[in-house]
Design a protein around this motif. Structure first.
Motif, mmCIF file in Angstrom:
data_model
loop_
_atom_site.group_PDB
_atom_site.id
_atom_site.type_symbol
_atom_site.label_atom_id
_atom_site.label_comp_id
_atom_site.label_asym_id
_atom_site.label_seq_id
_atom_site.Cartn_x
_atom_site.Cartn_y
_atom_site.Cartn_z
ATOM 1 N N ARG B 27 73.514 25.526 79.528
ATOM 2 C CA ARG B 27 72.715 25.394 80.766
ATOM 3 C C ARG B 27 72.034 24.040 80.855
ATOM 4 O O ARG B 27 71.993 23.428 81.931
ATOM 5 C CB ARG B 27 71.665 26.508 80.851
ATOM 6 C CG ARG B 27 72.121 27.718 81.623
ATOM 7 C CD ARG B 27 73.188 28.424 80.858
ATOM 8 N NE ARG B 27 73.879 29.454 81.618
ATOM 9 C CZ ARG B 27 74.957 30.088 81.146
ATOM 10 N NH1 ARG B 27 75.431 29.784 79.962
ATOM 11 N NH2 ARG B 27 75.543 31.006 81.864
ATOM 12 N N ALA B 30 74.454 21.477 81.672
ATOM 13 C CA ALA B 30 74.903 21.666 83.060
ATOM 14 C C ALA B 30 73.937 21.004 84.038
ATOM 15 O O ALA B 30 74.350 20.283 84.952
ATOM 16 C CB ALA B 30 75.028 23.161 83.376
ATOM 17 N N ILE B 72 79.917 10.779 79.819
ATOM 18 C CA ILE B 72 81.050 11.120 78.943
ATOM 19 C C ILE B 72 80.559 11.941 77.747
ATOM 20 O O ILE B 72 81.130 12.981 77.409
ATOM 21 C CB ILE B 72 81.789 9.841 78.488
ATOM 22 C CG1 ILE B 72 82.502 9.202 79.688
ATOM 23 C CG2 ILE B 72 82.800 10.164 77.389
ATOM 24 C CD1 ILE B 72 83.058 7.807 79.400
ATOM 25 N N PHE B 76 81.598 15.938 77.435
ATOM 26 C CA PHE B 76 82.447 16.454 76.359
ATOM 27 C C PHE B 76 81.711 17.498 75.521
ATOM 28 O O PHE B 76 82.335 18.433 74.991
ATOM 29 C CB PHE B 76 83.009 15.314 75.495
ATOM 30 C CG PHE B 76 84.302 14.766 76.035
ATOM 31 C CD1 PHE B 76 85.506 15.403 75.774
ATOM 32 C CD2 PHE B 76 84.315 13.641 76.846
ATOM 33 C CE1 PHE B 76 86.694 14.921 76.298
ATOM 34 C CE2 PHE B 76 85.505 13.151 77.374
ATOM 35 C CZ PHE B 76 86.700 13.794 77.096
ATOM 36 N N HIS B 78 79.445 19.620 76.815
ATOM 37 C CA HIS B 78 79.496 20.770 77.710
ATOM 38 C C HIS B 78 80.901 21.393 77.699
ATOM 39 O O HIS B 78 81.057 22.618 77.674
ATOM 40 C CB HIS B 78 79.109 20.311 79.120
ATOM 41 C CG HIS B 78 79.014 21.406 80.140
ATOM 42 N ND1 HIS B 78 77.912 22.215 80.267
ATOM 43 C CD2 HIS B 78 79.884 21.805 81.095
ATOM 44 C CE1 HIS B 78 78.113 23.081 81.253
ATOM 45 N NE2 HIS B 78 79.308 22.856 81.778
ATOM 46 N N LEU B 79 81.914 20.517 77.699
ATOM 47 C CA LEU B 79 83.315 20.950 77.669
ATOM 48 C C LEU B 79 83.623 21.720 76.386
ATOM 49 O O LEU B 79 84.303 22.751 76.402
ATOM 50 C CB LEU B 79 84.205 19.716 77.756
ATOM 51 C CG LEU B 79 85.673 19.929 78.040
ATOM 52 C CD1 LEU B 79 85.916 19.671 79.506
ATOM 53 C CD2 LEU B 79 86.517 18.989 77.230
ATOM 54 N N LEU B 83 84.990 25.498 76.497
ATOM 55 C CA LEU B 83 86.307 25.843 75.960
ATOM 56 C C LEU B 83 86.169 26.807 74.788
ATOM 57 O O LEU B 83 87.012 27.674 74.578
ATOM 58 C CB LEU B 83 87.066 24.580 75.525
ATOM 59 C CG LEU B 83 87.633 23.710 76.644
ATOM 60 C CD1 LEU B 83 88.396 22.527 76.059
ATOM 61 C CD2 LEU B 83 88.554 24.504 77.552
#
Lengths: 129, 126
Positions: B27, B30, B72, B76, B78-79, B83
């Motif tokens: 969060r 985000a 960036i 990444f 957060h990614l 995932l």
């Protein structure tokens, strides 16, 4: 049954007995756009690295990202980012305990779709000024 | 009311104790990514296709470079969190699950740090 006492738990939903509503499609799109951006993110990092390394390497990476297919991928990634961003704000709104009524969920879904399309077009217009 | 089965109680299975930290990190990143994404995308979209000199000039500007590095790095992270949840939800076999989780964590660091390094090198000069 090996485990007769399943505990005093609710049954998990049987997804296959429901008709898919567009709100359900929007929900899975959040994950799909996230995964798509993983691929686009790797391409963008490679492009930055190539720009830092030198002109020959950059020419290759820039050709890949600005080819016809590259444009499709980058515009797709732009929409994925816009959608994920708008729907992410919708998720944060839900996290704060608001907007769970069915009509609100349907309406916020339409707002997310509209805003993500508008943001995509807006960025494309700014990029080509 | 307990939702746990007798079997889970006997096997000692339960919470892993770090779920809330993961949830909060997702969060917080985000929220940070909302302004960062907007500030990153506009100069990036203008630089893409404008040639290498334009790219170097764009990211020689400290504001663009710092925004790009923050974006960036945060994206990444957060990614990686996102995932990880997808892998945990859909990959059930033990070995592929462990391999996917490790690959996800290492890949996120690899590409995140490479991106930050590349932008820093453009910003600071060759």
């Amino acid at each position: 049954m090996a485990d007769v006492n399943r505990g005093n738990r609710p049954l998990s939903p049987h997804l296959s007995v429901y008709n898919q509503s567009y709100t359900g499609t929007l929900s899975i799109l959040h994950r799909l756009t996230g995964m798509a951006m993983a691929v686009a993110g790797v391409l963008v990092v490679w492009w930055f690295l190539a720009a830092a390394v030198g002109p020959d390497y950059f020419a290759l990476a820039d050709w890949v990202l600005t080819s016809f297919l590259g444009h499709l991928v980058m515009i797709g990634a732009l929409w994925a980012l816009a959608y994920h961003l708008c729907n992410g704000i919708r998720h944060l709104w839900w996290d704060s305990g608001h907007g769970f009524e069915l009509e609100q969920v349907r309406m916020s879904g339409l707002v997310v779709l509209t805003c993500s399309g508008a943001l995509t077009v807006l960025v494309l217009l700014i990029a080509n000024l | 009311m307990s939702f746990r089965t007798d079997r889970a109680r006997v096997a000692g299975l339960g919470v892993a104790r770090d779920g809330v930290g993961h949830w909060w990190a997702q969060r917080v990143t985000a929220v940070a990514l909302v302004p960062l994404a907007v500030l990153f995308v506009i100069p990036f979209a203008r630089a893409l296709g404008a040639g290498r000199e334009a790219v170097l000039a764009t990211y020689a500007h400290p504001f663009n470079a710092i925004v790009a590095m923050l974006f960036i790095g945060t994206a990444f992270y957060h990614l990686k969190l996102g995932l990880q949840v997808i892998i945990e939800d859909y990959v059930h076999a033990k070995a592929p699950r462990a391999a996917a989780l490790v690959a996800n964590a290492l890949g996120a660091w690899l590409f995140g740090l490479t991106g930050v390094f590349a932008v820093a090198r453009i910003a600071i000069g060759q």
